[in-house]
Design a protein around this motif. Sequence first.
Motif, PDB file in Angstrom:
ATOM      1  N   VAL A 125       0.840  -1.208   0.000  1.00 42.17           N
ATOM      2  CA  VAL A 125       0.000   0.000   0.000  1.00 42.17           C
ATOM      3  C   VAL A 125       0.870   1.252   0.000  1.00 42.17           C
ATOM      4  N   ALA A 126       1.913   1.252   0.815  1.00 42.22           N
ATOM      5  CA  ALA A 126       2.780   2.433   0.898  1.00 42.22           C
ATOM      6  C   ALA A 126       3.468   2.707  -0.437  1.00 42.22           C
ATOM      7  N   THR A 127       3.768   1.656  -1.193  1.00 45.45           N
ATOM      8  CA  THR A 127       4.396   1.842  -2.504  1.00 45.45           C
ATOM      9  C   THR A 127       3.422   2.497  -3.476  1.00 45.45           C
ATOM     10  N   HIS A 128       2.185   2.021  -3.476  1.00 47.01           N
ATOM     11  CA  HIS A 128       1.155   2.675  -4.298  1.00 47.01           C
ATOM     12  C   HIS A 128       1.009   4.145  -3.887  1.00 47.01           C
ATOM     13  N   ARG A 129       0.946   4.385  -2.582  1.00 44.22           N
ATOM     14  CA  ARG A 129       0.745   5.755  -2.110  1.00 44.22           C
ATOM     15  C   ARG A 129       1.882   6.670  -2.559  1.00 44.22           C
ATOM     16  N   ALA A 130       3.111   6.171  -2.463  1.00 45.05           N
ATOM     17  CA  ALA A 130       4.256   6.970  -2.889  1.00 45.05           C
ATOM     18  C   ALA A 130       4.173   7.289  -4.380  1.00 45.05           C
ATOM     19  N   GLY A 131       3.730   6.314  -5.180  1.00 45.24           N
ATOM     20  CA  GLY A 131       3.590   6.547  -6.614  1.00 45.24           C
ATOM     21  C   GLY A 131       2.501   7.551  -6.945  1.00 45.24           C
ATOM     22  N   LEU A 132       1.392   7.475  -6.221  1.00 47.05           N
ATOM     23  CA  LEU A 132       0.305   8.436  -6.415  1.00 47.05           C
ATOM     24  C   LEU A 132       0.750   9.850  -6.048  1.00 47.05           C
ATOM     25  N   GLU A 133       1.428   9.959  -4.921  1.00 48.22           N
ATOM     26  CA  GLU A 133       1.864  11.280  -4.461  1.00 48.22           C
ATOM     27  C   GLU A 133       2.927  11.863  -5.383  1.00 48.22           C
ATOM     28  N   ALA A 134       3.860  11.041  -5.841  1.00 45.23           N
ATOM     29  CA  ALA A 134       4.914  11.538  -6.722  1.00 45.23           C
ATOM     30  C   ALA A 134       4.340  12.089  -8.022  1.00 45.23           C
ATOM     31  N   ALA A 135       3.271  11.458  -8.505  1.00 41.78           N
ATOM     32  CA  ALA A 135       2.649  11.885  -9.759  1.00 41.78           C
ATOM     33  C   ALA A 135       1.547  12.918  -9.552  1.00 41.78           C
ATOM     34  N   ARG A 136       1.256  13.231  -8.281  1.00 37.60           N
ATOM     35  CA  ARG A 136       0.155  14.149  -7.952  1.00 37.60           C
ATOM     36  C   ARG A 136      -1.139  13.674  -8.605  1.00 37.60           C
ATOM     37  N   ALA A 137      -1.384  12.386  -8.466  1.00 38.71           N
ATOM     38  CA  ALA A 137      -2.561  11.777  -9.081  1.00 38.71           C
ATOM     39  C   ALA A 137      -3.731  11.788  -8.116  1.00 38.71           C
ATOM     40  N   ASP A 138      -4.907  12.111  -8.628  1.00 37.61           N
ATOM     41  CA  ASP A 138      -6.106  12.092  -7.798  1.00 37.61           C
ATOM     42  C   ASP A 138      -7.021  10.925  -8.143  1.00 37.61           C
ATOM     43  N   ARG A 139      -6.570  10.069  -9.054  1.00 34.40           N
ATOM     44  CA  ARG A 139      -7.317   8.857  -9.364  1.00 34.40           C
ATOM     45  C   ARG A 139      -6.378   7.842 -10.003  1.00 34.40           C
ATOM     46  N   VAL A 140      -6.826   6.604 -10.043  1.00 34.84           N
ATOM     47  CA  VAL A 140      -6.082   5.511 -10.670  1.00 34.84           C
ATOM     48  C   VAL A 140      -6.742   5.189 -12.005  1.00 34.84           C
ATOM     49  N   THR A 141      -5.940   5.066 -13.044  1.00 35.82           N
ATOM     50  CA  THR A 141      -6.446   4.612 -14.337  1.00 35.82           C
ATOM     51  C   THR A 141      -6.092   3.139 -14.487  1.00 35.82           C
ATOM     52  N   LEU A 142      -7.092   2.294 -14.518  1.00 42.37           N
ATOM     53  CA  LEU A 142      -6.916   0.840 -14.551  1.00 42.37           C
ATOM     54  C   LEU A 142      -7.037   0.321 -15.979  1.00 42.37           C
ATOM     55  N   LEU A 143      -6.026  -0.433 -16.409  1.00 43.54           N
ATOM     56  CA  LEU A 143      -6.092  -1.149 -17.676  1.00 43.54           C
ATOM     57  C   LEU A 143      -6.558  -2.576 -17.400  1.00 43.54           C
ATOM     58  N   ASP A 144      -7.684  -2.961 -17.962  1.00 42.68           N
ATOM     59  CA  ASP A 144      -8.263  -4.275 -17.670  1.00 42.68           C
ATOM     60  C   ASP A 144      -7.917  -5.327 -18.716  1.00 42.68           C
ATOM     61  N   THR A 145      -7.030  -4.999 -19.647  1.00 44.24           N
ATOM     62  CA  THR A 145      -6.718  -5.918 -20.748  1.00 44.24           C
ATOM     63  C   THR A 145      -6.192  -7.277 -20.298  1.00 44.24           C
ATOM     64  N   PRO A 146      -5.240  -7.353 -19.349  1.00 37.23           N
ATOM     65  CA  PRO A 146      -4.665  -8.668 -19.039  1.00 37.23           C
ATOM     66  C   PRO A 146      -5.684  -9.729 -18.650  1.00 37.23           C
ATOM     67  N   TYR A 147      -6.773  -9.324 -17.989  1.00 36.31           N
ATOM     68  CA  TYR A 147      -7.775 -10.311 -17.577  1.00 36.31           C
ATOM     69  C   TYR A 147      -9.085 -10.144 -18.352  1.00 36.31           C
ATOM     70  N   GLY A 148      -9.021  -9.427 -19.453  1.00 38.74           N
ATOM     71  CA  GLY A 148     -10.241  -9.136 -20.206  1.00 38.74           C
ATOM     72  C   GLY A 148     -10.948 -10.359 -20.743  1.00 38.74           C
ATOM     73  N   PHE A 149     -10.224 -11.455 -20.949  1.00 38.09           N
ATOM     74  CA  PHE A 149     -10.807 -12.687 -21.498  1.00 38.09           C
ATOM     75  C   PHE A 149     -11.479 -13.539 -20.437  1.00 38.09           C
ATOM     76  N   GLN A 150     -11.269 -13.219 -19.153  1.00 41.45           N
ATOM     77  CA  GLN A 150     -11.763 -14.078 -18.084  1.00 41.45           C
ATOM     78  C   GLN A 150     -13.247 -13.837 -17.817  1.00 41.45           C
TER      79      GLN A 150
END
Length: 382
Positions: free
Chosen positions: A18-43
Amino acid sequence: MSGRIVVMGSGELAPGLVATHRAGLEAARADRVTLLDTPYGFQENAEELTGRIREFFDTSLVTPTHVASLRTANASPAERARALAEVRRARYVFAGPGSPTYAVGIWEQVGMGDALGEVVVAGATVTFASAAALTLGSHTLPVYELYKVGQAPHWRDGLDVLSVAGLSVPVVPHWDNAEGGTHDTSHCYVGRRRFEALMSGLPTGALGVDEHTAATIDLADGTVSVTGRGSVTLWTREGEESIPAGGSRPLAEVRDALGGGGAASPPSVDPSSGDTADFETAIAARDADAVLASLLALEETAARGGSRAALRDALVRLADVAEEGLVDPGDRVAGYVRLVLDARDRARDARDFELADGLRDGLVALGVEVRDTPDGTEWSLG
């Protein structure tokens, strides 16, 4: 170049990262996550997986998730363009479980690798875990085809996103996997013997990431740091070097150890290709004339030989706005809402609280959020 690439070996939705995600969000000044669903799109449980990822970011990081959906190679041109445009606008991109070869087969058709590289160079954070992590390097390990289907050891081309950091090498998550018990499932389930045979055909080393562990490649600081419970391995023919959790190495040293690129290789972006800043300003102002002017400017730039990406992104955004309309929906209903709120105020003054609450509940049922503040009643459309 100022962004980050975060490679997670596994455990991307576990408390330990969780702390790694948080650090990445803060470094990018991101206010949301953009999720790519392709890898599991066939499931068959794709929707369930999306819900699980949304819940993780909502509860563990109090950050909303937007899905840049691209689940199939048969996606329409509009669906492809929308997914790419959403990635290019993103500040934090995440992808995780599924099939690496399924994902890379779709992403390479639409130019996703270039889009991811561009946003990293622009300061965003790209966090890929497990199956998705396998696509980041110069080559992709077809783990299911080797481990489950029994195909002969071979590589697939990767997206080569790490080349923006000068690391055009394979990425191998699940490096320390031990699920096999009586047989070797390390090196992402293929085992050491087959992995060494695979690497014998490549001129570079490889970046191995243990389970429940993350390697953060920070382009701004020029470092590779490790978080989580395991380590990151720099694999070369001369041997292996581990960076333990809590440790870091200069990115230049990691490049030298692994080879395969040397200097960073940022995406080739024409500075005259234009961007959509003026277009977004016009959309925010709901100014139709300014929207048209910005689109014409982008079209002129593309006609002069510049990149068409910005124009395509603007057209995708325009399609979204066409559904909503340039006129703020709140402006359309403001008079009606104000009438109801005035009636509510009169009911409260008359101490008819049952009527006042009924009027408020009626607005809420219609999608109007009502807030009583010290300065009066405020409202907005939900």
